[in-house]
Design an enzyme around this catalytic site. Structure first.
Site, short mmCIF file in Angstrom:
data_model
loop_
_atom_site.label_atom_id
_atom_site.label_comp_id
_atom_site.label_asym_id
_atom_site.label_seq_id
_atom_site.Cartn_x
_atom_site.Cartn_y
_atom_site.Cartn_z
CE1 TYR A 155 58.41 15.79 -48.00
CE2 TYR A 155 60.72 15.28 -47.60
CZ TYR A 155 59.75 16.32 -47.55
OH TYR A 155 59.99 17.28 -46.77
CG ASP A 204 53.38 9.00 -45.88
OD1 ASP A 204 54.58 9.62 -45.79
OD2 ASP A 204 52.43 9.87 -45.75
CE LYS A 252 51.08 16.13 -49.61
NZ LYS A 252 51.98 17.34 -50.16
P1 KE4 Z 1 54.15 18.18 -45.02
O1 KE4 Z 1 55.12 18.03 -43.64
O2 KE4 Z 1 54.85 18.85 -46.10
O3 KE4 Z 1 52.84 18.70 -44.72
O4 KE4 Z 1 54.05 16.42 -45.48
C1 KE4 Z 1 55.17 15.72 -45.69
C2 KE4 Z 1 55.00 14.52 -46.61
C3 KE4 Z 1 54.70 13.30 -45.91
N1 KE4 Z 1 54.47 12.23 -46.66
C4 KE4 Z 1 54.19 12.52 -48.03
C5 KE4 Z 1 53.78 11.33 -48.89
C6 KE4 Z 1 54.26 13.64 -48.48
O5 KE4 Z 1 54.21 13.79 -50.04
C7 KE4 Z 1 54.75 14.81 -47.69
C8 KE4 Z 1 55.08 16.39 -48.44
N2 KE4 Z 1 55.00 16.35 -49.74
C9 KE4 Z 1 55.61 17.33 -50.69
C10 KE4 Z 1 55.27 17.36 -52.08
N3 KE4 Z 1 55.70 16.00 -52.55
C11 KE4 Z 1 55.31 18.57 -50.13
C12 KE4 Z 1 55.73 19.88 -50.73
C13 KE4 Z 1 56.75 20.51 -50.19
O6 KE4 Z 1 57.89 19.89 -49.41
O7 KE4 Z 1 56.82 21.73 -50.54
#
Ligand code: KE4
Length: 431
Positions: free
Chosen positions: A144, A239, A267
């Site tokens: 993801y 990533d 994060k």
């Molecule tokens: P954000 O747009 O949510 O800040 O980041 C996206 C993203 C990009 N790359 C990786 C490897 C990520 O894990 C994420 C977002 N992680 C999820 C949890 N697995 C966010 C939690 C959510 O969607 O509420």
């Protein structure tokens, strides 16, 4: 366990917010529970509006490696806010943040701040396409990279949890530019490169998969990607939104000694505030406006409050490298306890862990990729999750997410968690 106030808030939320939440996985849909509405947090603990206290293993999905409301981060936010919250102009804090990231991750020679991991990855892909003049990208099933259109193809995290790895609304013309390989399977990547030679701009990978549950790279997998990208002039994007500064001060690229061309971050670098970043080789990054023609912008990018929190977080981590040893020690204690409990109940469920990231998969076959992760018994996970929550342990509400430890999870917290684990497994698993 009292839940009346959360239930009332959730009913109200459902009237005015899609699904009652601002990010799908928070809805607790896959575990069929009303999500606790959190009132406050401190250290390793969160309290919900009904007064229930939990040991927190979500850690806001990774950012809070030092625990909730760390005094130095709270102070940095408070002090900075007194001088204004946003200027839409360059500030010293952004230079400090960029300098810290470049120092701690030497593959990053230049970095651009954005407001989320999604913005970071979507910008990195645009940049790679511009740099190479090519349009296709390769991602991995179950990984993801946020919710930009190009990535919602066989995506992990909430998309996998809700069984919509391919979201409606993504134009077919764009989706067809995203090729999907199998994580930990270099052959699947080689085949795509061979059949699409000179058309692939980038390969984007979570170096340690965190969004189909925690899945470490097999030995040689990342090095194989590096070799392939170098040979075919493909931009290798790590990533590291989850793994950056989580598994090591230099991220997964330091842990596995692989140098990507671009890295995306999020994060932890925000210390709990909205921040993302992308960076890498100077010759690539200088294509970004205003130094180059690739446009990307953001009203609140590099926001002073977020920069203050992030700089404090990175300063603490870089000056106290022992935090990683503490995290490793606690993670090992938890891992040994979980394996011991599984042995005692005679279940060979799969525990994957790297540093302070871990996932207990409810399957007895080794979990190496999306397909094997999907073999997990999600309904069994749901029963286990509910019991753990009742016992005061707040886990990610999905089998396909990663749990996180912080530096402030005490031995007593871990032992309480292991005690709850035994009770929850005994109550959930049929023998
Ligand atoms: P954000 O747009 O949510 O800040 O980041 C996206 C993203 C990009 N790359 C990786 C490897 C990520 O894990 C994420 C977002 N992680 C999820 C949890 N697995 C966010 C939690 C959510 O969607 O509420």
């Amino acid at each position: 366990m009292k839940t009346l106030k959360s239930e009332k808030l959730f009913r109200q939320a459902l009237q005015v917010i899609p699904g009652g939440v601002n990010s799908p996985v928070r809805a607790f849909k896959s575990v069929a529970l009303t999500p606790p509405f959190i009132k406050k947090a401190k250290g390793a603990y969160v309290w919900d509006v009904d007064g229930n206290k939990y040991i927190d293993y979500v850690c806001s999905w990774g950012p809070l490696i030092l625990g909730h409301a760390h005094p130095r981060i709270v102070r940095a936010v408070q002090q900075t806010a007194k001088g204004g919250t946003s200027f839409g102009a360059p500030t010293e804090l952004e230079v400090k943040m960029a300098g810290l990231i470049c120092k701690l991750m030497p593959s990053i020679e230049m970095v651009r701040m954005v407001n989320s991991g999604t913005e970071a990855t979507m910008s990195a892909i645009r940049l790679a396409r511009a740099y190479t003049g090519r349009e296709k990208i390769i991602k991995f099933e179950g990984c993801y990279h946020g919710h930009a259109d190009s990535f919602l193809i066989k995506a992990g995290s909430g998309a996998m949890t809700f069984g919509v790895p391919d979201s409606p609304g993504v134009p077919q013309a764009l989706a067809s530019e995203t090729l999907v390989a199998r994580f930990n399977d270099l052959g699947s990547v080689n085949d795509l490169v061979k059949h699409n030679d000179a058309q692939i701009a980038a390969i984007i990978v979570e170096p340690i998969a965190g969004n189909m549950g925690c899945i470490p790279p097999k030995p040689g997998f990342l090095a194989g990607l590096r070799k392939l990208c170098t040979e075919h002039n493909i931009v290798l994007i790590f990533d590291e939104v989850i793994t950056g500064f989580r598994v090591s001060i230099g991220g997964a690229q330091e842990l596995y000694n692989i140098k990507p061309d671009l890295t995306t971050l999020g994060k932890i670098i925000g210390g709990g505030l909205p921040v993302g970043a992308y960076g890498g080789k100077r010759e690539i990054m200088e294509l970004i406006a205003p130094s180059g023609p690739v446009y990307q912008a953001g009203t609140l990018s590099g926001n002073p409050i977020a920069m203050a929190a992030g700089c404090e977080m990175l300063s603490i981590l870089s000056k106290h490298r022992s935090v990683y040893k503490t995290l490793e020690k606690h993670s090992q204690h938890l891992e040994e306890g979980i394996r011991d409990t599984l042995g005692r109940i005679g279940k060979n469920f799969q525990l994957n862990h790297v540093g302070s990231m871990y996932t207990l998969f409810f399957t007895e076959q080794v979990v190496l990729d999306y397909e094997t992760a999907k073999q997990s018994d999600a309904s069994l996970f749901s029963k286990y999750f509910s019991k753990m929550l009742e016992l005061g342990i707040y886990l990610p509400p999905s089998q396909f997410e990663t749990a996180f430890l912080s530096t402030v999870h005490s031995q007593a917290d871990l032992d309480k968690t292991l005690h709850a684990l035994h009770i929850a497994l005994m109550a959930s698993v049929s023998f």
